[in-house]
Design a protein around this motif. Structure first.
Motif, PDB file in Angstrom:
ATOM      1  N   LYS A  38      -0.168  -5.239  -4.623  1.00  0.00           N
ATOM      2  CA  LYS A  38      -1.517  -4.900  -5.058  1.00  0.00           C
ATOM      3  C   LYS A  38      -1.454  -3.817  -6.138  1.00  0.00           C
ATOM      4  N   HIS A  94      -3.284  -2.997   1.803  1.00  0.00           N
ATOM      5  CA  HIS A  94      -2.380  -4.125   1.587  1.00  0.00           C
ATOM      6  C   HIS A  94      -0.897  -3.748   1.696  1.00  0.00           C
ATOM      7  N   TYR A  97       1.195  -6.062   3.927  1.00  0.00           N
ATOM      8  CA  TYR A  97       1.322  -7.375   3.292  1.00  0.00           C
ATOM      9  C   TYR A  97       2.348  -7.319   2.169  1.00  0.00           C
TER      10      TYR A  97
END
Length: 187
Positions: A38, A94, A97
């Motif tokens: 991100k 994020h 992730y």
């Protein structure tokens, strides 16, 4: 599907006599570094222990006992750490992730190198934090055992059964949907 992805699996049996070469370890970590994230935040960090060194021992000591049974034979233990809070104090929703993507790329590179990776969630993150003085805002998420395939015969019976069981995946029609939940996206 690419054969490299099909060949990937997570063994318990590692060869305790074979070590990673420095160029192999560098290639694995470089593959992880080039993962997408991100806003290019690159929130991953790695603690890397090679069998026989103090880092390996500290990571090993933080593993759950059932993982210690087999993971000590791996050539390396790597802790994936996510920066969950930015330097400015903002949460990074994020981070986990993105760390997962970096670990996936490390795993694919390992497969390309003829190595195997077994990721584990059963370890004591607080023990890892303390052992390595991990600062606030960084969270250990997983430990990966990395090395060469060993012999299943050297495993305890319960792990040998897992090691030799057929690999099974949920069918794609039960995994990817389109239109409405449960309607297969592909035939």
């Amino acid at each position: 599907m690419h054969p490299l992805l099909a060949a990937r699996w997570s063994p318990y049996a590692y060869d305790p006599t074979r070590d990673l070469q420095p160029h192999q370890l560098r290639a694995l970590l470089e593959a992880a570094v080039w993962a997408p994230s991100k806003a290019n935040s690159q929130p991953w960090r790695f603690l890397v222990g090679r069998r026989g060194d103090a880092t390996f021992k500290a990571i090993f000591d933080a593993l759950a006992p059932e993982n210690q049974v087999w993971a000590g034979n791996a050539a390396a233990l790597v802790v994936g750490v996510a920066q969950t809070v930015s330097e400015a104090g903002h949460p990074n929703s994020h981070a986990a992730y993105d760390l997962g993507q970096a670990m996936a790329q490390l795993t694919v590179q390992a497969t390309a190198e003829g190595l195997f990776v077994h990721q584990m969630a059963r370890f004591d993150p607080d023990r890892v934090r303390a052992a390595f003085n991990i600062p606030a805002g960084f969270d250990p998420y997983a430990v990966a055992a990395i090395g060469y395939l060993g012999h299943p015969a050297e495993l305890p019976d319960d792990l040998r059964k897992w090691e030799q069981a057929p690999r099974v995946r949920r069918p794609l029609r039960e995994t990817a949907f389109a239109g409405v939940w449960g309607h297969p996206a592909v035939d």
